[in-house]
Design a protein around this motif. Structure first.
Motif, short mmCIF file in Angstrom:
data_model
loop_
_atom_site.label_atom_id
_atom_site.label_comp_id
_atom_site.label_asym_id
_atom_site.label_seq_id
_atom_site.Cartn_x
_atom_site.Cartn_y
_atom_site.Cartn_z
N ILE A 1 0.83 -1.21 0.00
CA ILE A 1 0.00 0.00 0.00
C ILE A 1 0.87 1.26 0.00
N PRO A 2 0.66 2.18 -0.96
CA PRO A 2 1.40 3.44 -0.92
C PRO A 2 1.18 4.19 0.39
N GLU A 3 2.20 4.89 0.84
CA GLU A 3 2.11 5.63 2.09
C GLU A 3 1.07 6.74 2.03
N SER A 4 0.74 7.17 0.82
CA SER A 4 -0.23 8.26 0.65
C SER A 4 -1.66 7.85 0.98
N VAL A 5 -1.92 6.55 1.06
CA VAL A 5 -3.30 6.07 1.21
C VAL A 5 -3.66 6.03 2.69
N VAL A 6 -3.91 7.21 3.23
CA VAL A 6 -4.26 7.40 4.63
C VAL A 6 -5.55 8.20 4.70
N GLY A 7 -6.45 7.79 5.55
CA GLY A 7 -7.71 8.50 5.72
C GLY A 7 -8.62 7.73 6.64
N ARG A 8 -9.87 8.18 6.72
CA ARG A 8 -10.89 7.38 7.41
C ARG A 8 -11.52 6.49 6.34
N GLY B 1 -13.30 4.61 -0.71
CA GLY B 1 -14.09 5.72 -0.19
C GLY B 1 -13.66 6.06 1.21
N GLY B 2 -14.24 7.12 1.75
CA GLY B 2 -13.86 7.52 3.10
C GLY B 2 -14.93 8.36 3.76
N TRP B 3 -14.82 8.48 5.07
CA TRP B 3 -15.70 9.33 5.86
C TRP B 3 -14.95 10.62 6.14
N ALA B 4 -15.44 11.73 5.56
CA ALA B 4 -14.72 13.02 5.63
C ALA B 4 -13.29 12.84 5.18
N SER B 5 -13.12 12.11 4.08
CA SER B 5 -11.80 11.83 3.53
C SER B 5 -11.89 11.82 2.01
N GLN B 6 -10.80 12.16 1.36
CA GLN B 6 -10.75 12.11 -0.08
C GLN B 6 -10.92 10.68 -0.59
N GLY B 7 -11.85 10.48 -1.53
CA GLY B 7 -11.92 9.20 -2.22
C GLY B 7 -10.65 8.97 -3.01
N ARG B 8 -10.11 7.75 -2.97
CA ARG B 8 -8.80 7.49 -3.57
C ARG B 8 -8.91 6.37 -4.61
N LEU B 9 -8.11 6.50 -5.65
CA LEU B 9 -8.04 5.50 -6.71
C LEU B 9 -6.63 4.92 -6.76
N LEU B 10 -6.54 3.61 -6.58
CA LEU B 10 -5.27 2.88 -6.67
C LEU B 10 -5.30 2.02 -7.92
#
Length: 413
Positions: free
Chosen positions: A371-378, A398-407
């Motif tokens: 997992i990339p180190e950038s993938v941090v959130g709720r 997806g996330g709760w009050a977090s940026q949705g991320r695409l890997l």
């Protein structure tokens, strides 16, 4: 009855991503810590920036017939969204597709409910109890037919599948709250795309405070059975008689300790050809330390009897997991696990976790490698599919009050 707040709001999140209006802007550069040998975090260049979004689940659907998968997102406290894919995985927010109302939407599923060859979409919502149902037109537009749904509820689980063998997809809704009876809505063969309520006749009558509900053939008889993950124990196993009538088989589900389950996964964990169960759990919903949040593995004996073998198969962990998904991220033919992670007590951001399957159902934590180190959130929902058309599974988180991320998944070296 013990109830906790479903989605606590302990503090605001600060983010290196920024928001710009319009059809969805992107942050200016990809972080240097956004790549491993397995995944490339392309959020900064591929996903519209919204670092405070509550994207609780997404579905991958080709809504416009161009051959690539688009992203339909269920959002809490906002309009549900459609992100169109340009074929390379770069997403653009097409606004105004779904209702302008901001519901407490939890889950989304897609299926061809009316038999016209085009995928349709159903959403369920929790606090404001307002589900939505849309028929697809095949051109990235939808017709709102929410009035066809048969009830309002605190919807916290959702799945679709043909439970009665008539070739049409049916709907099961997992409910919570004071009236938490789960729903079974059977597609009407006389009017495909309309439904008949079979809850009273075909399901056990019990208030489960359900958070996850999954349909799968768990005993090998060819019929879709049901596993139910509950906020209030116990979880449940229901067998289908082939006509959509479900009977609980509590004696077949080994549950050695109480769980607050948020996701039930069903897949072949140990490579023996039958379906096993993984329960992803939290200790409490952003409160104090309560139940053990360790993900649990239940192994199928081939006859639909499930034994908890967590101690020898799953690493210990203290983080809470609101979502998990199976995916072969190392391309060795065995399904591995991605798990969301939040720090509870509190409701703190954590890195997404990756557990490698050795092929026999024994998992090892390989987060630092995968997992990339950038993938941090709720982190909340995880959805798997090939968004960039290279034949390799990608992951939208997806996330709760977090940026949705695409890997974007990377080829095996």
């Amino acid at each position: 009855m013990h109830l906790t707040l479903k989605k606590p709001r302990p503090f605001l999140r600060l983010s290196f991503l920024f928001f710009v209006g319009g059809m969805g802007a992107f942050s200016s550069c990809t972080p240097p810590n956004a790549m491993t040998s397995y995944y490339h975090d392309v959020t900064a260049t591929h996903v519209p920036s919204d670092p405070e979004a509550h994207i609780l689940e997404v579905a991958f659907v080709d809504v416009d017939g161009d051959g690539d998968l688009d992203v339909i997102a269920a959002l809490e406290a906002d309009e549900n969204r459609l992100y169109l894919n340009d074929g390379s995985g770069k997403l653009t927010w097409k606004k105004g597709v779904f209702k302008a109302a901001k519901h407490d939407t939890e889950h989304v599923r897609a299926a061809d409910f009316d038999g016209d060859g085009i995928l349709d979409v159903v959403f369920v919502a929790e606090d404001d109890q307002t589900p939505e149902y849309y028929l697809g037109n095949g051109d990235a537009t939808f017709r709102d037919v929410s009035d066809r749904l048969l009830g309002m509820s605190e919807g916290n689980g959702l799945d679709v599948g043909d439970v009665d063998g008539d070739g049409l997809p049916d709907i099961v809704v997992g409910n919570s709250g004071a009236e938490g009876q789960d729903f079974l809505w059977v597609n009407d063969p006389e009017r495909p795309g309309y439904f008949i309520d079979r809850t009273a006749e075909n399901l056990p009558q019990v208030n489960d405070a359900t958070q996850s509900i999954k349909l799968a053939d768990l005993n090998g008889d060819g019929f879709l059975d049901m596993v139910v993950g509950n906020e209030i124990p116990p979880n449940r196993l229901l067998f289908n008689d082939g006509k959509g009538v479900f009977t609980e088989r509590a004696e077949n589900l080994d549950l050695p300790e109480p769980l607050e389950t948020r996701e039930a996964l069903v897949f072949d964990v140990d490579g023996d050809g039958d379906l096993d169960i993984v329960f992803a759990n939290i200790t409490s919903n952003g409160g104090v330390w309560d139940k053990n949040p360790r993900a649990r593995i239940l192994i199928n004996d081939g006859q639909g009897r499930f034994s908890d073998e967590t101690e020898q198969r799953m690493p210990e962990h203290k983080f809470s997991t609101y979502s998990a998904r199976e995916v072969d991220f190392d391309h060795d033919g065995h399904l591995d696990l991605l798990l969301s992670a939040l720090a509870v007590p509190g409701f703190g951001e954590e890195q997404l976790r990756a557990y490698r399957n050795d092929g026999k159902g024994y998992f090892t934590d390989v987060t630092a490698e995968v997992i990339p180190e950038s993938v941090v959130g709720r982190n909340w929902n995880i959805t798997i599919g090939d968004l960039d058309g290279d034949g390799i599974d990608d992951a939208f988180v997806g996330g709760w009050a977090s940026q949705g991320r695409l890997l974007l998944g990377k080829a095996k070296k």
